[in-house]
Design a protein around this motif. Sequence first.
Motif, PDB file in Angstrom:
ATOM      1  N   SER A 161       9.506 -34.428  12.434  1.00 33.44           N
ATOM      2  CA  SER A 161      10.408 -35.484  12.894  1.00 33.44           C
ATOM      3  C   SER A 161       9.867 -36.187  14.139  1.00 33.44           C
ATOM      4  CB  SER A 161      11.800 -34.915  13.183  1.00 33.44           C
ATOM      5  OG  SER A 161      11.712 -33.924  14.205  1.00 33.44           O
ATOM      6  N   ALA A 162       8.964 -35.542  14.864  1.00 32.56           N
ATOM      7  CA  ALA A 162       8.405 -36.127  16.084  1.00 32.56           C
ATOM      8  C   ALA A 162       7.025 -36.726  15.876  1.00 32.56           C
ATOM      9  CB  ALA A 162       8.320 -35.063  17.182  1.00 32.56           C
ATOM     10  N   LEU A 163       6.348 -36.330  14.794  1.00 31.27           N
ATOM     11  CA  LEU A 163       4.973 -36.779  14.583  1.00 31.27           C
ATOM     12  C   LEU A 163       4.647 -36.840  13.096  1.00 31.27           C
ATOM     13  CD1 LEU A 163       2.136 -37.414  15.813  1.00 31.27           C
ATOM     14  CD2 LEU A 163       1.662 -34.969  15.564  1.00 31.27           C
ATOM     15  N   ALA A 164       4.284 -38.037  12.636  1.00 30.85           N
ATOM     16  CA  ALA A 164       3.789 -38.192  11.270  1.00 30.85           C
ATOM     17  C   ALA A 164       2.277 -38.004  11.304  1.00 30.85           C
ATOM     18  CB  ALA A 164       4.138 -39.577  10.725  1.00 30.85           C
ATOM     19  N   LEU A 165       1.760 -37.240  10.371  1.00 34.08           N
ATOM     20  CA  LEU A 165       0.317 -37.021  10.278  1.00 34.08           C
ATOM     21  C   LEU A 165      -0.247 -37.797   9.104  1.00 34.08           C
ATOM     22  CD1 LEU A 165       0.027 -33.166  10.832  1.00 34.08           C
ATOM     23  CD2 LEU A 165      -0.565 -34.983  12.447  1.00 34.08           C
ATOM     24  N   ARG A 166      -1.368 -38.449   9.319  1.00 39.29           N
ATOM     25  CA  ARG A 166      -2.133 -39.104   8.256  1.00 39.29           C
ATOM     26  C   ARG A 166      -3.465 -38.384   8.212  1.00 39.29           C
ATOM     27  NH1 ARG A 166       2.318 -41.033   7.773  1.00 39.29           N
ATOM     28  NH2 ARG A 166       2.896 -43.157   8.228  1.00 39.29           N
ATOM     29  N   LEU A 167      -3.776 -37.767   7.096  1.00 35.02           N
ATOM     30  CA  LEU A 167      -5.034 -37.048   6.957  1.00 35.02           C
ATOM     31  C   LEU A 167      -6.002 -37.901   6.167  1.00 35.02           C
ATOM     32  CD1 LEU A 167      -3.732 -33.450   6.215  1.00 35.02           C
ATOM     33  CD2 LEU A 167      -4.261 -34.508   8.410  1.00 35.02           C
ATOM     34  N   ASP A 168      -7.167 -38.149   6.735  1.00 35.78           N
ATOM     35  CA  ASP A 168      -8.198 -38.959   6.104  1.00 35.78           C
ATOM     36  C   ASP A 168      -9.326 -38.030   5.684  1.00 35.78           C
ATOM     37  OD1 ASP A 168     -10.186 -40.680   5.350  1.00 35.78           O
ATOM     38  OD2 ASP A 168     -10.070 -41.935   7.137  1.00 35.78           O
ATOM     39  N   ALA A 169      -9.386 -37.753   4.394  1.00 36.13           N
ATOM     40  CA  ALA A 169     -10.381 -36.832   3.858  1.00 36.13           C
ATOM     41  C   ALA A 169     -11.519 -37.549   3.158  1.00 36.13           C
ATOM     42  CB  ALA A 169      -9.718 -35.859   2.884  1.00 36.13           C
ATOM     43  N   ASN A 170     -11.469 -38.885   3.157  1.00 34.96           N
ATOM     44  CA  ASN A 170     -12.510 -39.668   2.489  1.00 34.96           C
ATOM     45  C   ASN A 170     -12.800 -39.162   1.073  1.00 34.96           C
ATOM     46  OD1 ASN A 170     -12.915 -41.529   4.578  1.00 34.96           O
ATOM     47  ND2 ASN A 170     -14.216 -40.077   5.666  1.00 34.96           N
ATOM     48  N   GLY A 171     -11.750 -38.769   0.366  1.00 40.02           N
ATOM     49  CA  GLY A 171     -11.878 -38.384  -1.031  1.00 40.02           C
ATOM     50  C   GLY A 171     -12.490 -37.025  -1.284  1.00 40.02           C
ATOM     51  N   CYS A 172     -12.551 -36.132  -0.289  1.00 41.00           N
ATOM     52  CA  CYS A 172     -13.243 -34.862  -0.513  1.00 41.00           C
ATOM     53  C   CYS A 172     -12.323 -33.728  -0.969  1.00 41.00           C
ATOM     54  CB  CYS A 172     -14.043 -34.459   0.720  1.00 41.00           C
ATOM     55  SG  CYS A 172     -13.063 -33.964   2.126  1.00 41.00           S
TER      56      CYS A 172
END
Length: 181
Positions: A161-172
């Motif tokens: 609720s305090a932090l949205a995470l966006r994970l960038d794995a570049n398709g791995c």
Amino acid sequence: MNESTVTPFTARLAAPVQTSFGVVDERKGFFFCDADGALQGEATPLPAFGTEDLAVCERVLRARGDDAAFAPCARHALEQARLRARGDVAAQLAARVGLDAADLADDVARYDVCGGADFDGTLDAVLAAVAAGSTVLKLKVTDAELARHLVRRVRSKVPSSALALRLDANGCFDLSSARWL
């Protein structure tokens, strides 16, 4: 969209990121703009990671597409422009991924990149960014198990609720790992 412009940029990272291809301390790319100069799209290739090089990216942007060219970053910028031309890009993108449009709009306002080879350093950077007011963070990740561990550690200290995470794995990641994360 009428006439468009393609403007190159170089952005220095706040902290260098160590990758298996070497240290990344800046990103180069292009802004794709409409005739009025309003920002429409952004393309920031990483050729060492499997995207097009800068020359191909620029050529595809200036041509507004090229079905024969491998240019995922340029295609991303052109898709952003098409979405904006049709209306509220945040709402359209949010609908595609099942998010609230306001959450995605926050992404534009406060989007920090944390990551690198130092796991504890990454966690410290996340906590520092939250303390500075970040509500959305993008983390570069390359290993699903380490990413799971990092997400668990972050979530033990900062609720979703305090932090949205966006994970960038570049398709791995495979599909099940991506869905879990």
